[in-house]
Write a protein that holds these residues in place. Sequence first.
Motif, PDB file in Angstrom:
ATOM      1  N   HIS A   1     -30.484 -16.642   7.389  1.00  0.00           N
ATOM      2  CA  HIS A   1     -30.098 -16.746   8.794  1.00  0.00           C
ATOM      3  C   HIS A   1     -28.589 -16.652   8.980  1.00  0.00           C
ATOM      4  O   HIS A   1     -27.810 -17.203   8.200  1.00  0.00           O
ATOM      5  CB  HIS A   1     -30.616 -18.091   9.328  1.00  0.00           C
ATOM      6  N   ASN A   2     -28.190 -15.925  10.005  1.00  0.00           N
ATOM      7  CA  ASN A   2     -26.781 -15.801  10.390  1.00  0.00           C
ATOM      8  C   ASN A   2     -26.519 -16.756  11.548  1.00  0.00           C
ATOM      9  O   ASN A   2     -27.132 -16.625  12.603  1.00  0.00           O
ATOM     10  CB  ASN A   2     -26.505 -14.360  10.820  1.00  0.00           C
ATOM     11  N   PRO A   3     -25.672 -17.797  11.372  1.00  0.00           N
ATOM     12  CA  PRO A   3     -24.649 -17.924  10.332  1.00  0.00           C
ATOM     13  C   PRO A   3     -24.962 -18.909   9.212  1.00  0.00           C
ATOM     14  O   PRO A   3     -24.188 -19.014   8.279  1.00  0.00           O
ATOM     15  CB  PRO A   3     -23.473 -18.456  11.138  1.00  0.00           C
ATOM     16  N   THR A   4     -26.054 -19.664   9.280  1.00  0.00           N
ATOM     17  CA  THR A   4     -26.194 -20.823   8.380  1.00  0.00           C
ATOM     18  C   THR A   4     -26.611 -20.464   6.965  1.00  0.00           C
ATOM     19  O   THR A   4     -26.395 -21.244   6.047  1.00  0.00           O
ATOM     20  CB  THR A   4     -27.231 -21.815   8.936  1.00  0.00           C
ATOM     21  N   GLY A   5     -27.246 -19.291   6.779  1.00  0.00           N
ATOM     22  CA  GLY A   5     -27.750 -18.922   5.463  1.00  0.00           C
ATOM     23  C   GLY A   5     -29.115 -19.488   5.139  1.00  0.00           C
ATOM     24  O   GLY A   5     -29.640 -19.271   4.045  1.00  0.00           O
ATOM     25  N   ALA A   6     -29.733 -20.218   6.080  1.00  0.00           N
ATOM     26  CA  ALA A   6     -31.037 -20.837   5.826  1.00  0.00           C
ATOM     27  C   ALA A   6     -32.131 -19.776   5.706  1.00  0.00           C
ATOM     28  O   ALA A   6     -32.089 -18.743   6.377  1.00  0.00           O
ATOM     29  CB  ALA A   6     -31.383 -21.812   6.951  1.00  0.00           C
ATOM     30  N   THR A   7     -33.101 -20.050   4.849  1.00  0.00           N
ATOM     31  CA  THR A   7     -34.275 -19.190   4.708  1.00  0.00           C
ATOM     32  C   THR A   7     -35.517 -20.013   5.023  1.00  0.00           C
ATOM     33  O   THR A   7     -35.766 -21.054   4.408  1.00  0.00           O
ATOM     34  CB  THR A   7     -34.367 -18.605   3.290  1.00  0.00           C
ATOM     35  N   LEU A   8     -36.273 -19.553   5.988  1.00  0.00           N
ATOM     36  CA  LEU A   8     -37.470 -20.256   6.433  1.00  0.00           C
ATOM     37  C   LEU A   8     -38.515 -20.255   5.320  1.00  0.00           C
ATOM     38  O   LEU A   8     -38.827 -19.201   4.746  1.00  0.00           O
ATOM     39  CB  LEU A   8     -38.027 -19.564   7.679  1.00  0.00           C
ATOM     40  N   THR A   9     -39.037 -21.415   4.994  1.00  0.00           N
ATOM     41  CA  THR A   9     -40.037 -21.520   3.932  1.00  0.00           C
ATOM     42  C   THR A   9     -41.336 -20.847   4.356  1.00  0.00           C
ATOM     43  O   THR A   9     -41.586 -20.625   5.553  1.00  0.00           O
ATOM     44  CB  THR A   9     -40.316 -22.991   3.601  1.00  0.00           C
ATOM     45  N   LEU A  10     -42.181 -20.545   3.378  1.00  0.00           N
ATOM     46  CA  LEU A  10     -43.474 -19.923   3.675  1.00  0.00           C
ATOM     47  C   LEU A  10     -44.305 -20.821   4.588  1.00  0.00           C
ATOM     48  O   LEU A  10     -44.922 -20.346   5.556  1.00  0.00           O
ATOM     49  CB  LEU A  10     -44.224 -19.642   2.372  1.00  0.00           C
ATOM     50  N   GLU A  11     -44.307 -22.121   4.312  1.00  0.00           N
ATOM     51  CA  GLU A  11     -45.076 -23.041   5.146  1.00  0.00           C
ATOM     52  C   GLU A  11     -44.598 -22.996   6.591  1.00  0.00           C
ATOM     53  O   GLU A  11     -45.399 -22.948   7.530  1.00  0.00           O
ATOM     54  CB  GLU A  11     -44.961 -24.465   4.595  1.00  0.00           C
TER      55      GLU A  11
END
Length: 467
Positions: A247-257
């Motif tokens: 994610h821009n800007p935080t860098g988070a990646t949404l988990t599969l769940e």
Amino acid sequence: MNDDSSIVRLAAVLREEIGRRRPGDRLPSSRELVRLHGVSPVTVSRAIGRLAAEGRVITRPGSGAYVAPVVVRGGDGADMSWQTVALGDRVVDDSAIASLLASPPEGVIPLTGGYLNPALRPSAALSAAASRALRRPDAWAMPPHAGLPELRRWFAQELGGDVTPSDVLVVGGGQAALTHAFRALAAPGTPILVETPTYPGARAAALAAGLRATAVPMDRDGVRPELLAEAFAVTGARVFFCQPTLHNPTGATLTLERREQVLAIARAAGAFVVEDDYARYFASPSPPVPPPMVTLDAHGTVVHILSLTKPLSPSMRVAGIVARGPVARRLRANQLVESFFVARPLQETALEFVSSPAWRRHLTALGTELALRRDTVTAALAARMPDAEIHLVPRGGLHLWLRLPADRDEDALVETARRAGVLVSPGRLYYPAEPPGPRIRITHSAPIHTAELVEGVRRLATALNGA
């Protein structure tokens, strides 16, 4: 007092202020205007936008608003002032995007922007691909309106799952894809849900389409499903925009769940999910990121966007929109009415490149270099700016999201950094609602090499100590 009257009142006050100042004088910062006049940042932005349209002020992204030079017109000069009344209050705010696209001045290190440094782009291979593509007999013929069949097939194969070439529409880059999607999915005046923080270009496109952005908070694993469900219930929105991978800007990646939860929540609300897969080719291969939400979707909930611009070149304005059901027909109609199709030479060049061994070689080399840059800037920040907390170290991507000490003035730091010879993105650009505190985004893909990255952090640390 409603927002429109607040804008009118503040614009009137600022006109008087301008009358007392000289051309080139800087107006109070947005933060100062919010405090002095008890209005929202949006009101300040729109009031300044009005004055800029009137030619009274000049805005400089990252610096502020300045009194415009006095233009002396001859007696027979054209008077364009009538346009202000005719246009009305429909200003398109491009300030955030313009600041991210601006070229840095000589000697200034860019820790901002969203594209690769020219040294990281496969320019020679792209030129060779373009040369081969333009030798094709039909290179200048009209392409199919939805895109070249072979390029649509390539996008479908990249995503996998049950995505088919007939689900793909080729459009002129990721930003154009967002504009098409927002206009197709929601009527002007209706709400759209977005992550907070979020990509400023998406928010600008939504506002230009007449949509009202409502913020849904995130944590280190992406958007919070329980708050997304609540936002759908409260607003009645039928669209949720997200960047689930890096994610821009935080860098988070949404988990599969969570991806599965988001799909279930959107389906229960009868809503679409616009999945911006901008960082697909910037993710580390190990551990692999979860699959795109469009491949988990069996009900036409997801409108997926995959662009070739960021991993290749700013001028490679080619992207694929994946949609199924009536929304796919609407997207195709929108593109046909607005621009007919994407120029065939550009599509042929994109197809030639991604079908060649140079594509995978480029991605491999790019992944190695971006990982090195991320680790270099992370180490430099830890050594020189220990008081600035990195939100998370992402599994790839182009950016790092920093939380500044609570007593620091974000705008002052950005300006001091600029004077010190380094550009960073202020966190407020990324918030559709009130920011939770001072933040900045640091981009590691724009500098020429890692040594310049380290020097940029050194300059930023000096600015932080002096801000």
